[in-house]
Write an enzyme that holds these catalytic residues in place. Structure first.
Site, PDB file in Angstrom:
ATOM      1  N   HIS B  67       0.890  -1.092   0.064  1.00 20.80           N
ATOM      2  CA  HIS B  67       0.069   0.197  -0.019  1.00 20.80           C
ATOM      3  C   HIS B  67       0.758   1.300   0.107  1.00 20.80           C
ATOM      4  CE1 HIS B  67      -2.389   3.121   2.431  1.00 20.80           C
ATOM      5  NE2 HIS B  67      -3.057   2.635   1.362  1.00 20.80           N
ATOM      6  N   GLU B  70       2.336   1.722  -3.391  1.00 15.57           N
ATOM      7  CA  GLU B  70       1.210   2.231  -4.398  1.00 15.57           C
ATOM      8  C   GLU B  70       0.989   3.809  -4.021  1.00 15.57           C
ATOM      9  OE1 GLU B  70      -2.876   1.670  -2.856  1.00 15.57           O
ATOM     10  OE2 GLU B  70      -3.242   3.726  -3.496  1.00 15.57           O
ATOM     11  N   HIS B  71       1.211   4.411  -3.039  1.00 18.12           N
ATOM     12  CA  HIS B  71       1.049   5.758  -2.647  1.00 18.12           C
ATOM     13  C   HIS B  71       2.208   6.504  -3.250  1.00 18.12           C
ATOM     14  CE1 HIS B  71      -1.805   7.197   0.542  1.00 18.12           C
ATOM     15  NE2 HIS B  71      -2.118   5.971   0.158  1.00 18.12           N
ATOM     16  N   GLU B 143      -4.574   7.977   7.116  1.00 14.56           N
ATOM     17  CA  GLU B 143      -5.491   6.958   6.649  1.00 14.56           C
ATOM     18  C   GLU B 143      -5.662   6.014   7.394  1.00 14.56           C
ATOM     19  OE1 GLU B 143      -4.062   5.631   2.637  1.00 14.56           O
ATOM     20  OE2 GLU B 143      -5.669   4.524   2.345  1.00 14.56           O
TER      21      GLU B 143
END
Lengths: 424, 429
Positions: B67, B70-71, B143
């Site tokens: 993740h 991905e960012h 997040e």
């Protein structure tokens, strides 16, 4: 033009959209009436009761069985607040007959079920079925109380409520728990009959239908032919400009057990100018429309103050709402950063590139309207409610014509009305 | 290109396996204005231990790397952000990470090839520095906190905790504030070089295209890279029992929410049958607690359920389970009723009329998925990651018989594999 409409009786209009883009056909019925404190809960409750059963199909599970047999046709209904109208929405979607494993007639069947649910509810002794009313009252109560479950949506709802206190738009679309007690199966049925008799009725069909046949099929439906012409009572969706206010911002803080703070700002726009709604759309997209927007860039990317930072424009109310999820102890910094962005807009502190990005974002979205059956229906319905017609092409042109000067002028008449903060 | 066709729903998919090992799937939709492209790597939150094919080195990584990566992929050396660049073109761009894959995508009506330039450029050009990695930790920590406040997410994670003692599905997709603090540019490059090799990637495009022409355009934009051998992923051994039957927490919700789970011990063991099995499970779940079911009717009338619970079957080589989740003032009653219904179905067999009706419904649901370019592309990507051809869900429909479905009922819906997670209302409101 793939869109035709016909007013079959005063206040009752059929709209047909021809499209070959989908595997499904979608039918929708919208009933509109003015949003009022007196009726808001009753209207929300009626929708919930209608889906429970009809004179012909007496219970929800029997309705479900019929729909399942039709290859999982799906029925949905809900209540919306659009400007100062309260709208009951009913949808039925079926697989286009072409894609079934075996040929079967579904269109007429679908329309019969949909209209039966809306216009031919199950009654007992002059009222709705008591058992249904009782259980839906309980469920509506749970929905209203459940408002707090989603903190983001709750914070937004609360900001709207504060900003439009005492006005129809400040009402919660599901209504209020304290109203439920007075509602009986009989008085609710009376209310329903009155509502059906004077609301604005719009019926949409989207699919590969020949318009004349489709309109004929709807017109001749037993339930539709029984409906009477009416001078429909509803609020025409024309923006009445806000008066510029010099009042200080209304700051509301609420406490709950949360790890993340939710900050919502309500802004008003004084848009007297012609085409102001297009200018305000571009203004909003520059401010908080997407990943290139000032809010996203400055609040999230540059300062890591928030995970989300965006704004939305509600044209019917000439309002812009800024929404951020922030770390609670960064409230002051986040607020001042947001305010800076709003001030920058009035100073013209944005580039031609920002303008271009914003316009592309809006145009991309509007072109995408026809890629979903319900969004295309919603587009035409909002034209219908505003008693004007802007085609998708016109809409795009008007967005393209917005100039930087237009935005700076508009920005001078944008001000923060309400600041709502949900924190621990 | 290989062409697979589904005559029933009148759709075709063009498939090509490139020399560098990458798979490209193109689903032409001549009537549609929207175009959708999604580029995925078979790297998700569960992949936290693996052997690098080139060096043979065994690598352990902190939770949340897929993740985090991905960012970070969007950031470019010249200070621009590719997400902004794509959005500036009027494209709807995004990315997401799941348990088993990471995907980069955009949807558009115009400017497709400009978008393709940017997408294929940024996914092939990682840029990680100490500084930009450090900064990202703040954003991702926000997040993670957002998810922590989300009752439904906690409910789901607790259900996983009930079913599995030690399985990577229990890892939070974003990791934890603690685990992401250990992420460095070096870790990110290691993972990038392993998992973003073309042989580990699939691209799916849906919209108004001539497949061969589009394929040429895609090939033009690929950097020369050699195919690599399969990545050995190391997971904890499978467990053949549940972890615990029940878990509850208190949060600020107006009504308790529940997730009932059935752990499916067989999972994807019989790969050739997985689509058939998936359809059978969907039919069963609809028969047990779907809108027209006796059980739902009874619970709805009693006010125990206020809406139809969500039903889901999630599976991969490492895990497989059913979840039934919703809101209820009496989750225990829901669980007991479901248990009772399952046992009754096992004893009496499935009712013919009921089975046939639900089978039709499930068919209709699959067909309706083909309404949007985005749904189609995401479905093909997710299925391909598992080695499934999405059209099989339409074709296998004919082969899912009542007898087969009854067999699945007995094998999967076992009482001893049933768990429940509940988020209760906070008392001191």
């Amino acid at each position: 033009m793939n869109y035709t409409k016909k007013e079959i009786k005063e206040g009752i209009t059929i709209h047909n959209i021809i499209t070959n883009k989908f595997k499904t056909n979608l039918y929708a019925v919208f009933l509109a009436a003015p949003l009022t404190r007196e009726d808001v809960t009753k209207t929300a409750l009626v929708v919930a009761i209608l889906r429970r059963g009809t004179q012909n199909i007496k219970s929800q599970d029997l309705i479900s069985k019929k729909l399942e047999e039709m290859y999982g046709a799906s029925f949905d209904c809900g209540i919306e607040k659009t400007g100062d109208n309260h709208i009951m929405k009913f949808y039925l979607e079926t697989i286009n007959e072409e894609f079934l494993p075996k040929k079967e007639e579904l269109t007429k069947k679908s329309l019969n079920i949909l209209f039966d649910i809306i216009f031919n509810p199950l009654t007992q002794q002059g009222g709705f079925k008591a058992e249904y009313v009782e259980s839906e009252k309980n469920k509506l109560k749970q929905i209203i109380e459940g408002k707090i479950n989603n903190k983001r949506a709750y914070s937004f709802e609360r900001c709207v409520e504060e900003m439009f206190k005492g006005e129809p738009y400040g009402l919660y679309k599901y209504g209020y728990v304290e109203d439920l007690e007075k509602i009986t199966p009989e008085n609710l049925f009376e209310y329903y009959k009155e509502f059906i008799g004077k609301c604005k009725i719009d019926i949409f069909a989207s699919g590969e239908n020949a318009p004349e046949e489709m309109i004929k099929m709807i017109e001749h439906n037993e339930q539709i032919s029984k409906l009477k012409a009416r001078a429909a009572v509803y609020v025409v969706d024309k923006t009445i400009p806000n008066e510029v206010s010099t009042k200080p911002e209304n700051i509301v803080e609420e406490h709950m057990q949360v790890g993340q703070g939710n900050l919502v700002l309500g802004l008003r726009v004084n848009s007297k100018k012609e085409n102001a709604r297009f200018i305000a759309s571009v203004y909003n997209a520059i401010l908080g429309g997407g990943a290139n927007s000032k809010l996203f860039q400055n609040v999230r990317e540059k300062n890591s103050l928030a995970y989300t930072a965006s704004s939305t424009f509600r044209r019917q109310k000439d309002a812009i709402f800024i929404r951020c999820g922030i770390e609670i102890d960064k409230y002051e910094k986040a607020l001042s950063t947001i305010k800076e962005q709003v001030q920058d807009m009035a100073k013209g502190d944005f580039t031609e590139e920002d303008m271009e990005n914003a316009k592309n974002l809006i145009i991309g979205a509007i072109k995408g309207t026809t890629a979903e059956q319900d969004s295309e229906i919603t587009y035409y319905y909002s034209q219908e409610l505003s008693e004007s017609f802007t085609s998708i092409e016109d809409y795009i042109n008007k967005i393209e014509q917005v100039s930087k000067q237009d935005i700076i002028e508009l920005a001078k008449d944008v001000w923060i009305d309400t600041i709502y903060f949900l924190r621990d | 290109m290989e062409i697979i066709e589904n005559s029933r729903i009148k759709e075709k998919a063009y498939i090509e396996k490139l020399e560098n090992g990458m798979k490209v799937i193109i689903i032409p939709k001549p009537n549609l204005d929207k175009k959708y492209i999604i580029w995925g790597t078979h790297f998700g939150s569960i992949d936290n231990r693996f052997i690098m094919p080139k060096t043979g080195e065994e690598v352990f990584i902190p939770d949340g790397v897929a993740h985090f990566l991905e960012h970070k992929m969007f950031e470019q050396p010249n200070g621009t952000n590719s997400l902004d660049t794509l959005m500036a073109l009027g494209l709807e761009a995004n990315a997401y990470t799941t348990n088993d894959h990471t995907a980069y995508l955009f949807e558009c009506t115009d400017n497709f090839y400009e978008g393709l330039d940017e997408l294929m450029d940024y996914v092939q050009h990682p840029y990680f520095t100490d500084e930009n990695v450090e900064k990202e930790k703040g954003i991702i920590a926000q997040e993670i906190k957002m998810y922590d406040d989300e009752p439904n997410w906690r409910l789901y994670m607790n259900a996983m905790d009930c079913m599995y003692k030690n399985n990577p599905i229990k890892i939070d997709i974003a990791g934890s504030v603690e685990s992401i603090s250990k992420i460095t540019p070096e870790v990110l490059y290691k993972c990038y070089n392993t998992f973003y090799n073309p042989s580990n990637m699939i691209m799916v495009v849906c919209g108004n295209f001539v497949p061969e022409e589009l394929l040429k355009e895609i090939k033009k934009r690929l950097l020369p890279k050699e195919a690599q051998d399969e990545i050995k992923r190391i997971y904890p051994p499978k467990e053949n029992s549940i972890n615990k039957e029940y878990k509850e927490v208190e949060m600020e919700v107006s009504m308790p929410i529940f997730a009932i789970g059935y752990k499916d011990m067989e999972g994807m063991e019989n790969k050739s049958e997985i689509v058939k099995k998936h359809i059978a499970i969907e039919i069963l779940l609809n028969m047990i607690i779907g809108k027209s079911s006796e059980t739902y009717k009874e619970l709805y009338e009693k006010g125990v359920l206020i809406s139809q619970p969500d039903i889901d079957y999630e599976f991969s080589d490492e895990y497989a389970h059913i979840t039934i989740s919703g809101e209820s003032k009496a989750p225990q009653t829901v669980k007991e009723k479901i248990e009772e219904t399952v046992e009754k179905f096992k004893e009496d067999g499935l009712d013919n009329e009921h089975f046939e009706r639900i089978r039709r419904k499930v068919y209709g649901d699959y067909v309706a998925e083909y309404n949007s370019v985005g749904d189609i592309a995401r479905m093909f990507l997710a299925d391909s990651m598992k080695g499934i051809n999405s059209f099989d869900y339409i074709d296998e429909y004919d082969h899912v018989t009542k007898e087969y479905t009854e067999k699945i009922l007995k094998n999967v819906f076992k009482k001893e594999n049933m768990v429940m997670s509940v988020v209760k209302c906070k008392q001191d409101k």
